[in-house]
Write a protein that holds these residues in place. Structure first.
Motif, PDB file in Angstrom:
ATOM      1  N   ASN A 108     -14.929  -0.762 -10.140  1.00 51.41           N
ATOM      2  CA  ASN A 108     -15.799   0.380 -10.439  1.00 51.41           C
ATOM      3  C   ASN A 108     -15.014   1.619 -10.881  1.00 51.41           C
ATOM      4  OD1 ASN A 108     -18.352  -0.934  -9.762  1.00 51.41           O
ATOM      5  ND2 ASN A 108     -17.567  -0.926  -7.664  1.00 51.41           N
ATOM      6  N   GLY A 109     -13.866   1.370 -11.498  1.00 45.54           N
ATOM      7  CA  GLY A 109     -13.053   2.462 -12.038  1.00 45.54           C
ATOM      8  C   GLY A 109     -12.082   3.068 -11.062  1.00 45.54           C
ATOM      9  N   ASP A 110     -12.143   2.646  -9.806  1.00 44.06           N
ATOM     10  CA  ASP A 110     -11.253   3.226  -8.791  1.00 44.06           C
ATOM     11  C   ASP A 110      -9.911   2.504  -8.820  1.00 44.06           C
ATOM     12  OD1 ASP A 110     -10.187   4.612  -6.688  1.00 44.06           O
ATOM     13  OD2 ASP A 110     -11.289   3.520  -5.130  1.00 44.06           O
ATOM     14  N   MET A 111      -9.137   2.756  -9.877  1.00 42.56           N
ATOM     15  CA  MET A 111      -7.838   2.119 -10.054  1.00 42.56           C
ATOM     16  C   MET A 111      -6.875   3.112 -10.693  1.00 42.56           C
ATOM     17  SD  MET A 111      -8.927  -1.692 -11.415  1.00 42.56           S
ATOM     18  CE  MET A 111      -7.423  -2.499 -10.873  1.00 42.56           C
ATOM     19  N   GLN A 112      -5.596   2.900 -10.421  1.00 43.53           N
ATOM     20  CA  GLN A 112      -4.543   3.703 -11.032  1.00 43.53           C
ATOM     21  C   GLN A 112      -3.459   2.777 -11.565  1.00 43.53           C
ATOM     22  OE1 GLN A 112      -3.374   6.283  -7.712  1.00 43.53           O
ATOM     23  NE2 GLN A 112      -4.256   8.008  -8.816  1.00 43.53           N
ATOM     24  N   ARG A 113      -2.902   3.138 -12.705  1.00 47.21           N
ATOM     25  CA  ARG A 113      -1.806   2.368 -13.276  1.00 47.21           C
ATOM     26  C   ARG A 113      -0.714   3.312 -13.763  1.00 47.21           C
ATOM     27  NH1 ARG A 113      -3.797  -1.028 -10.922  1.00 47.21           N
ATOM     28  NH2 ARG A 113      -4.457  -3.123 -11.541  1.00 47.21           N
ATOM     29  N   ASP A 114       0.523   2.877 -13.560  1.00 48.58           N
ATOM     30  CA  ASP A 114       1.678   3.637 -14.046  1.00 48.58           C
ATOM     31  C   ASP A 114       1.947   3.207 -15.493  1.00 48.58           C
ATOM     32  OD1 ASP A 114       3.943   5.170 -14.231  1.00 48.58           O
ATOM     33  OD2 ASP A 114       4.764   4.540 -12.305  1.00 48.58           O
TER      34      ASP A 114
ATOM     35  N   PRO B 106      -5.164   7.734 -13.192  1.00 49.77           N
ATOM     36  CA  PRO B 106      -6.466   7.145 -12.894  1.00 49.77           C
ATOM     37  C   PRO B 106      -7.003   6.434 -14.136  1.00 49.77           C
ATOM     38  CG  PRO B 106      -6.339   9.396 -12.061  1.00 49.77           C
ATOM     39  CD  PRO B 106      -5.123   9.187 -12.919  1.00 49.77           C
ATOM     40  N   LEU B 107      -7.556   5.243 -13.954  1.00 52.41           N
ATOM     41  CA  LEU B 107      -7.984   4.448 -15.092  1.00 52.41           C
ATOM     42  C   LEU B 107      -9.021   5.181 -15.937  1.00 52.41           C
ATOM     43  CD1 LEU B 107      -7.763   1.764 -16.576  1.00 52.41           C
ATOM     44  CD2 LEU B 107      -9.509   0.841 -15.049  1.00 52.41           C
ATOM     45  N   LEU B 108      -9.921   5.914 -15.318  1.00 52.17           N
ATOM     46  CA  LEU B 108     -10.942   6.624 -16.087  1.00 52.17           C
ATOM     47  C   LEU B 108     -10.331   7.754 -16.912  1.00 52.17           C
ATOM     48  CD1 LEU B 108     -13.895   6.697 -13.519  1.00 52.17           C
ATOM     49  CD2 LEU B 108     -13.560   5.161 -15.466  1.00 52.17           C
TER      50      LEU B 108
ATOM     51  N   GLU C  87       0.815  -1.214   0.000  1.00 52.92           N
ATOM     52  CA  GLU C  87       0.000   0.000   0.000  1.00 52.92           C
ATOM     53  C   GLU C  87       0.844   1.257   0.000  1.00 52.92           C
ATOM     54  OE1 GLU C  87      -2.779  -0.275   3.202  1.00 52.92           O
ATOM     55  OE2 GLU C  87      -3.871  -1.954   2.293  1.00 52.92           O
ATOM     56  N   LYS C  88       2.155   1.132   0.286  1.00 58.73           N
ATOM     57  CA  LYS C  88       3.038   2.300   0.249  1.00 58.73           C
ATOM     58  C   LYS C  88       3.334   2.655  -1.203  1.00 58.73           C
ATOM     59  CE  LYS C  88       7.507   2.026   0.587  1.00 58.73           C
ATOM     60  NZ  LYS C  88       7.885   2.842  -0.599  1.00 58.73           N
ATOM     61  N   LEU C  89       3.061   3.896  -1.561  1.00 60.74           N
ATOM     62  CA  LEU C  89       3.334   4.376  -2.907  1.00 60.74           C
ATOM     63  C   LEU C  89       4.315   5.541  -2.850  1.00 60.74           C
ATOM     64  CD1 LEU C  89      -0.301   4.362  -4.361  1.00 60.74           C
ATOM     65  CD2 LEU C  89       1.484   2.676  -4.783  1.00 60.74           C
ATOM     66  N   PRO C  90       5.220   5.653  -3.845  1.00 54.82           N
ATOM     67  CA  PRO C  90       5.412   4.743  -4.972  1.00 54.82           C
ATOM     68  C   PRO C  90       6.127   3.463  -4.544  1.00 54.82           C
ATOM     69  CG  PRO C  90       7.080   6.456  -5.036  1.00 54.82           C
ATOM     70  CD  PRO C  90       6.141   6.811  -3.909  1.00 54.82           C
TER      71      PRO C  90
ATOM     72  N   ALA D  69      -3.589   0.009  -7.295  1.00 62.09           N
ATOM     73  CA  ALA D  69      -2.723   1.047  -7.860  1.00 62.09           C
ATOM     74  C   ALA D  69      -1.306   0.527  -8.044  1.00 62.09           C
ATOM     75  CB  ALA D  69      -2.709   2.276  -6.956  1.00 62.09           C
ATOM     76  N   THR D  70      -0.648   1.036  -9.076  1.00 63.09           N
ATOM     77  CA  THR D  70       0.786   0.821  -9.259  1.00 63.09           C
ATOM     78  C   THR D  70       1.439   2.173  -9.525  1.00 63.09           C
ATOM     79  OG1 THR D  70       0.668   0.450 -11.670  1.00 63.09           O
ATOM     80  CG2 THR D  70       0.407  -1.479 -10.234  1.00 63.09           C
ATOM     81  N   TYR D  71       2.656   2.323  -9.029  1.00 59.23           N
ATOM     82  CA  TYR D  71       3.350   3.614  -9.126  1.00 59.23           C
ATOM     83  C   TYR D  71       4.836   3.323  -8.906  1.00 59.23           C
ATOM     84  CZ  TYR D  71       4.444   8.517  -7.734  1.00 59.23           C
ATOM     85  OH  TYR D  71       4.969   9.775  -7.616  1.00 59.23           O
TER      86      TYR D  71
END
Length: 326
Positions: free
Chosen positions: A213-219, A259-261, A137-140, A289-291
């Motif tokens: 439900n779209g609440d995702m992030q990708r690097d 953000p995926l959206l 859960e620690k980003l990046p 999420a990925t970062y």
């Protein structure tokens, strides 16, 4: 001397081969051309390489040690390896787990054994994955983070590759570098990746599946930036010394989670079509999420991604429409 590129008909593999050939290297490319996704795309990539001066292709399964040895017995001058062949995909590992152990564990071991017995092996660069960070859960995500909690078998096999490579670097003093790729996209990309899946469905008027439900992030990282990192890594092997094992791991990512959206909106603009979105729950083995923390790869390799998501998706969309005829 010759560079061995495994997975040469793959997405990253083809692009790496092109850059190596452009700078005058001799390249031996190997691939099993399996049907995990449409082999016609792999054949089309391979067609871009075949006939080029300095390129030789061998069809072989790296999980078959005897076949691998036979395929490479005429190449006595291989002194570097870019090992990209793998069974990819998080979700498919829930369906066909044995394929991941066969290629990513046994196949990786066979490449390590080949490198061990090749006199004058200067460097083995191999593909790891951002998936090894699991549920961190620690980003990046930093290469200093612990990666002991994989949430998919795919991630577990990639972590296994890193551990085996460290052991071989320690035992046999072979310089090795693992590269943790972050969501690579671009022309000639894989059909099981989000950019390709979304483009295909948008252009055919079908709803696109959007998980959590779209609440995702990708690097998201553009292919040209990834290849620049692979080549820089190949040219900068870890030094052999009595004090340190000649093994390094680096993140190769854009250092900017999207953000995926927002990514979908950029792809809509690039394709000139609106998407119909089908929101779905989080899938097993997926992460929110990925970062990528790229401080180490920036410091040691001069890695500096340059391509914005808008620019990269426009290049991908232009290629996709030309390739698919849509």
């Amino acid at each position: 001397m010759t560079v061995l590129v495994t997975g040469a008909a793959g997405f990253i593999g083809m692009h790496v081969c092109e850059v190596l050939l452009d700078r005058g290297e001799r390249v031996c490319g190997i691939d099993n051309l399996n049907d995990y996704y449409d082999p016609a795309l792999k054949q089309a990539r391979l067609k871009r390489l075949q006939g080029r001066n300095g390129f030789v292709f061998k069809k072989v399964d790296i999980g078959d040690q005897a076949a691998l040895g036979r395929a490479l017995e005429d190449f006595g001058d291989i002194d570097r390896i870019v090992h990209l062949a793998a069974q990819a995909g998080v979700r498919y590992s829930l369906v066909n787990p044995h394929a991941y152990v066969h290629t990513n564990v046994l196949g990786h071991l066979n490449i390590l054994e080949y490198a061990r017995h090749r006199a004058g092996m200067r460097h083995l660069v191999y593909a790891s994955s951002s998936s090894v960070y699991g549920g961190n859960e620690k980003l990046p995500f930093s290469v200093e983070d612990r990666v002991d909690n994989p949430v998919s078998l795919y991630a577990a096999t990639k972590k296994s590759d890193e551990l085996m490579s460290y052991a071989y670097a320690h035992l046999y003093s072979i310089p090795m570098t693992g590269l943790r790729f972050f969501t690579v996209y671009g022309p000639w990309g894989r059909p099981d990746m989000s950019a390709y899946i979304f483009a295909e469905k948008i252009m055919s008027g079908k709803p696109i599946p959007v998980f959590n439900n779209g609440d995702m992030q990708r690097d998201f990282t553009y292919i040209d930036d990834i290849v620049a990192g692979v080549i820089a890594s190949l040219d900068n092997p870890p030094e052999r010394s009595d004090e340190e094992v000649p093994h390094r791991v680096y993140n190769l990512g854009n250092n900017k989670p999207e953000p995926l959206l927002d990514m979908i909106h950029a792809l809509e603009n690039a394709l000139g079509r609106k998407a119909e979105i089908d929101f779905k729950p989080m899938q097993p083995g997926d992460v929110k999420a990925t970062y990528a923390d790229i401080d180490a790869s920036r410091r040691d390799l001069g890695f500096e991604p340059k391509t914005s998501i808008e620019e990269g998706l426009q290049k991908f969309a232009d290629w996709y429409k030309a390739y698919s005829g849509t």
